[in-house]
Design an enzyme around this catalytic site. Sequence first.
Site, mmCIF file in Angstrom:
data_model
loop_
_atom_site.group_PDB
_atom_site.id
_atom_site.type_symbol
_atom_site.label_atom_id
_atom_site.label_comp_id
_atom_site.label_asym_id
_atom_site.label_seq_id
_atom_site.Cartn_x
_atom_site.Cartn_y
_atom_site.Cartn_z
ATOM 1 N N GLN A 183 37.414 14.394 49.479
ATOM 2 C CA GLN A 183 37.416 13.075 50.117
ATOM 3 C C GLN A 183 38.697 12.301 49.821
ATOM 4 O O GLN A 183 38.930 11.250 50.411
ATOM 5 C CB GLN A 183 36.215 12.247 49.639
ATOM 6 N N CYS A 197 25.115 16.129 52.846
ATOM 7 C CA CYS A 197 25.623 17.441 52.464
ATOM 8 C C CYS A 197 24.505 18.365 51.975
ATOM 9 O O CYS A 197 24.604 19.573 52.079
ATOM 10 C CB CYS A 197 26.686 17.307 51.377
ATOM 11 N N SER A 223 39.771 20.052 51.728
ATOM 12 C CA SER A 223 39.132 20.550 52.945
ATOM 13 C C SER A 223 39.739 19.872 54.160
ATOM 14 O O SER A 223 39.959 18.656 54.148
ATOM 15 C CB SER A 223 37.632 20.243 52.868
ATOM 16 N N ALA A 224 39.991 20.641 55.224
ATOM 17 C CA ALA A 224 40.668 20.072 56.400
ATOM 18 C C ALA A 224 39.764 19.155 57.222
ATOM 19 O O ALA A 224 40.220 18.152 57.761
ATOM 20 C CB ALA A 224 41.204 21.197 57.290
ATOM 21 N N HIS A 225 38.481 19.491 57.309
ATOM 22 C CA HIS A 225 37.639 18.738 58.267
ATOM 23 C C HIS A 225 37.259 17.341 57.785
ATOM 24 O O HIS A 225 36.649 16.572 58.526
ATOM 25 C CB HIS A 225 36.403 19.547 58.679
ATOM 26 N N ALA A 260 36.196 23.269 50.994
ATOM 27 C CA ALA A 260 36.081 22.774 49.617
ATOM 28 C C ALA A 260 34.921 23.434 48.863
ATOM 29 O O ALA A 260 34.989 23.581 47.645
ATOM 30 C CB ALA A 260 35.946 21.260 49.601
ATOM 31 N N THR A 261 33.887 23.843 49.561
ATOM 32 C CA THR A 261 32.782 24.534 48.888
ATOM 33 C C THR A 261 33.301 25.803 48.227
ATOM 34 O O THR A 261 33.067 26.047 47.033
ATOM 35 C CB THR A 261 31.665 24.887 49.902
ATOM 36 N N THR A 312 41.760 38.350 56.108
ATOM 37 C CA THR A 312 42.785 37.942 57.067
ATOM 38 C C THR A 312 42.815 36.428 57.201
ATOM 39 O O THR A 312 41.764 35.792 57.316
ATOM 40 C CB THR A 312 42.500 38.591 58.440
HETATM 41 C C1 LIG Z 1 32.638 17.888 52.248
HETATM 42 C C2 LIG Z 1 32.769 18.018 50.788
HETATM 43 C C3 LIG Z 1 32.718 19.267 50.172
HETATM 44 C C4 LIG Z 1 32.485 20.544 50.947
HETATM 45 O O1 LIG Z 1 33.562 20.818 51.757
HETATM 46 P P1 LIG Z 1 33.451 21.943 52.896
HETATM 47 O O2 LIG Z 1 34.868 22.131 53.327
HETATM 48 O O3 LIG Z 1 32.576 21.356 53.953
HETATM 49 O O4 LIG Z 1 32.880 23.155 52.275
HETATM 50 C C5 LIG Z 1 32.866 19.316 48.811
HETATM 51 N N1 LIG Z 1 33.064 18.205 48.092
HETATM 52 C C6 LIG Z 1 33.107 16.976 48.653
HETATM 53 C C7 LIG Z 1 33.353 15.790 47.794
HETATM 54 C C8 LIG Z 1 32.963 16.852 50.018
HETATM 55 O O5 LIG Z 1 33.001 15.641 50.565
#
Ligand SMILES: *Cc1c(COP(=O)(O)O)cnc(C)c1O
Length: 398
Positions: free
Chosen positions: A182, A330, A202-204, A74-75, A243
């Site tokens: 989120q 974060c 973001s997947a994690h 997401a960053t 890639t």
């Molecule tokens: C975790 C998070 C991010 C960053 O995501 P990454 O995949 O870790 O770079 C950005 N925005 C929000 C709201 C998040 O919770």
Amino acid sequence: MKKPIYLDNQSTTQVDPRVLKAMLPYLKSEFGNPASTSHTFGTQAGKAVEESRAKIQKLIGAEEAADIIFTSGATESNNLAIRGVAELYRDKGSHIITTQIEHKSVLNTCEYLKAHGFQITYLPVDETGLIRVSDLKRAIRKETILISVIYAHNEIGVVQPIRQIGAIARAHNIFFHTDAAQALGKIPFHVGNSGLQLASVSAHKMYGPKGIGALYVRRKNPRTRLVPLLFGGGQEGGLRSGTLNVPAIVGFGKAAEISKKILNSESKRILKLRERLRIGLSSKLDEVYVNGSLEHRLSGNLNVSFAFVEGGSLLDALSKKVAVSTGSACASSGTEPSYTLRALGVSEASIHTSIRFGLGRFNTEKEIDDTIRYMVQVVKKLRRESAVYERHLKDNIK
Ligand SMILES: *Cc1c(COP(=O)(O)O)cnc(C)c1O
């Protein structure tokens, strides 16, 4: 040694075992590069990538699979969306509207653009953490090219009125982006119904692996164009060269598939646990304050200030038993007081006593009950040692 109870699911989540299982072949025998289309190693990997893309498309309600651009998280998606629009549409205007409570990857991208001649409006929030739609309407100028508002908040879990904002953005012909890191997999979320052109995920944060995410980019009605951050082989429609991380993409797809299936029942279960935690804590301790709206909130988030107890000491005392966060995990310097809580008008003293509980898929009722017990023990002990709390009690007796 027994591991602490994990209640930091807004920071990251454990990879679901089903996700890991889906990924493993792509770390072993299925190692092809999807760009190598002249042999089956490449074409098999490419097929797996497209299946994952379709699963994510379904989860977010995108019209086309090609609207999903894989990134490192997401960053990167936030950087690509905001910088990409700003640089391409600079001739149309140089004003961007966002909020004071965005993730740093949005705020710092906006700061970068500000240093390069853009004007940024940071909308305030009310004491519940919601933006006021009237503030947004007032902030719009004829030079406004982009509105970027976080969907569900990483610290306080507050969910913004995305549909309402989308309708306003549409009416003014302004691009609308949301940081949905989120929100994805946690609340029903449909890009088509929300007037969104861009969404970062973001997947994690949803039981997938780290280092993989996506940017939703609407291709049609209206078409959204972007300047890429990375130039190279032209993967992902030229928007993100490099890639593809095939095992991670497969994991992300599996995580999306699982979330789509269980989103509603899971969110109900987690809400029950969250309420058990909230009611447990506030019935056994005095001077406990929830930060942010309870109504417009992710089911898995509870952000609480325990008055008269310093957050750092609380975290230290808990660290062997319960894994939680204070302020924003974060930001690399975790001790900086939360700008989000400040924007809500929470007092400095209360900010310093705030704890974020992030509940998730793998938490159990027993873990919640154990957490309540530890919390009550630790908070009572620290308050017994607190001269300020003693004075507060005396004042209240008078
Ligand atoms: C975790 C998070 C991010 C960053 O995501 P990454 O995949 O870790 O770079 C950005 N925005 C929000 C709201 C998040 O919770």
